[in-house]
Design an enzyme around this catalytic site. Sequence first.
Site, PDB file in Angstrom:
ATOM      1  N   SER A 140     -37.019 -18.915 -15.036  1.00  0.00           N
ATOM      2  CA  SER A 140     -36.326 -19.272 -13.794  1.00  0.00           C
ATOM      3  C   SER A 140     -37.000 -18.667 -12.569  1.00  0.00           C
ATOM      4  CB  SER A 140     -34.869 -18.795 -13.844  1.00  0.00           C
ATOM      5  OG  SER A 140     -34.147 -19.478 -14.842  1.00  0.00           O
ATOM      6  N   GLU A 165     -33.779 -21.057 -29.173  1.00  0.00           N
ATOM      7  CA  GLU A 165     -32.694 -20.283 -28.560  1.00  0.00           C
ATOM      8  C   GLU A 165     -31.332 -20.739 -29.052  1.00  0.00           C
ATOM      9  OE1 GLU A 165     -31.413 -18.776 -24.090  1.00  0.00           O
ATOM     10  OE2 GLU A 165     -32.482 -20.681 -24.313  1.00  0.00           O
ATOM     11  N   GLU A 192     -24.418 -28.959 -15.225  1.00  0.00           N
ATOM     12  CA  GLU A 192     -24.905 -30.185 -14.598  1.00  0.00           C
ATOM     13  C   GLU A 192     -26.195 -30.671 -15.263  1.00  0.00           C
ATOM     14  OE1 GLU A 192     -22.167 -28.104 -11.970  1.00  0.00           O
ATOM     15  OE2 GLU A 192     -23.950 -27.457 -13.064  1.00  0.00           O
TER      16      GLU A 192
END
Length: 391
Positions: A131, A250, A372
């Site tokens: 990120s 993951e 989302e």
Amino acid sequence: MSSTIDEEFRTEVRDWLAEHLSGEWADYRGLGGPGREHEAHEQRLAWNRHLAEHGWTCVGWPVEHGGRGLSLSQQVVFHEEYALSRAPARVNHLGEELLGPTLLAYGTDEQKAQFLPRIKDVTELWCQGYSEPNAGSDLANVQTKARLDGDGTEQHWVIDGQKVWTSDAHQADWIFVLARTEPGSQRHRGLSFLLVPLDQDGVEVRPIEQLTGGSEFNEVFFTGARTAADLVVGAPGQGWAVAMALLGFERGVSTLAQQVGFERELDALVELARANGTFDDPVLRDRLAQAKVGLVVMKANVLRTLDDPAPGAESIAKLTWANWHRDLGELAMAIAGPDALTAGRPGAPDLDIWQRLFLFTRADTIYGGSDEIQRNILAERVLGLPKEPRG
């Protein structure tokens, strides 16, 4: 036959944990985990290395790479029993469960020889550099750049950019970084998956203080940071495929331990409701019943999709557990009542377990891929709906 073997293995795991979670280790039962990574880190690291000494790390890895080569069902057993024993949360999840399987699938023989033994022995800890401030759930917008510098054996990747929400970077030795290595490339193209040491002048780690008072998330700044040219996993420019494969790991078998933890939290919340009388409230009692049903469905879905995941199964699982857990935090506040509104002194909150659960679970539907983004994945890749317009 397989069921008999699995039950024998369950007994082996349960007996070993009962024997070893005693003495000095008994005091650390239940410590650590999401939102509580600050708890007894050094002691949990020592426990993790104790597990390694006895062959209880990387249990699903092939034997030739130091693992036990356990079947999928046996891995399920191990993670369930580990969680049921309330053993301390392990400190090397990112190395053992994510990077290790990725190196087994995509790494070179040299990379496997260099990193896998140190992951298994818990002598090197890893964090995830995905990120960025403008590339969170929209990971394809990564702007951190890396370029090759030098010649021959002296060639290195030079990295400049910023990562954010980097779990446990302040305690890690290495970071796997998704960086843009082809100038002018956009979205999924031109990205590479690099292995970068954190202990160098070109790296700065800044912990981010959370609502819970902890700082397990971090910002990581790269300013001319360097790593060897051969520490790219997969081909340069093909990092997106490697990064997505890692995210698949993951959502693997270790998530069953998460389900056991959820069940323990729900059981404790029911006990609180009985103790303070809120269990007699029909609305709250109904919400507790719905939470129990949701937990059963969640576990059944994980078991159903582990061996043969359907398209979109990872996104469905993330949506399910994240929203269930966030709702549990809200239910905990309703059951705790007015006591949930006070904590410690201003500026130095002393949170109880329910307040910490409520505050940390606000992030569950964001980190690891927001709701989302998960819904977009299901809509576009599973249902075949038109892609969302991008500005």
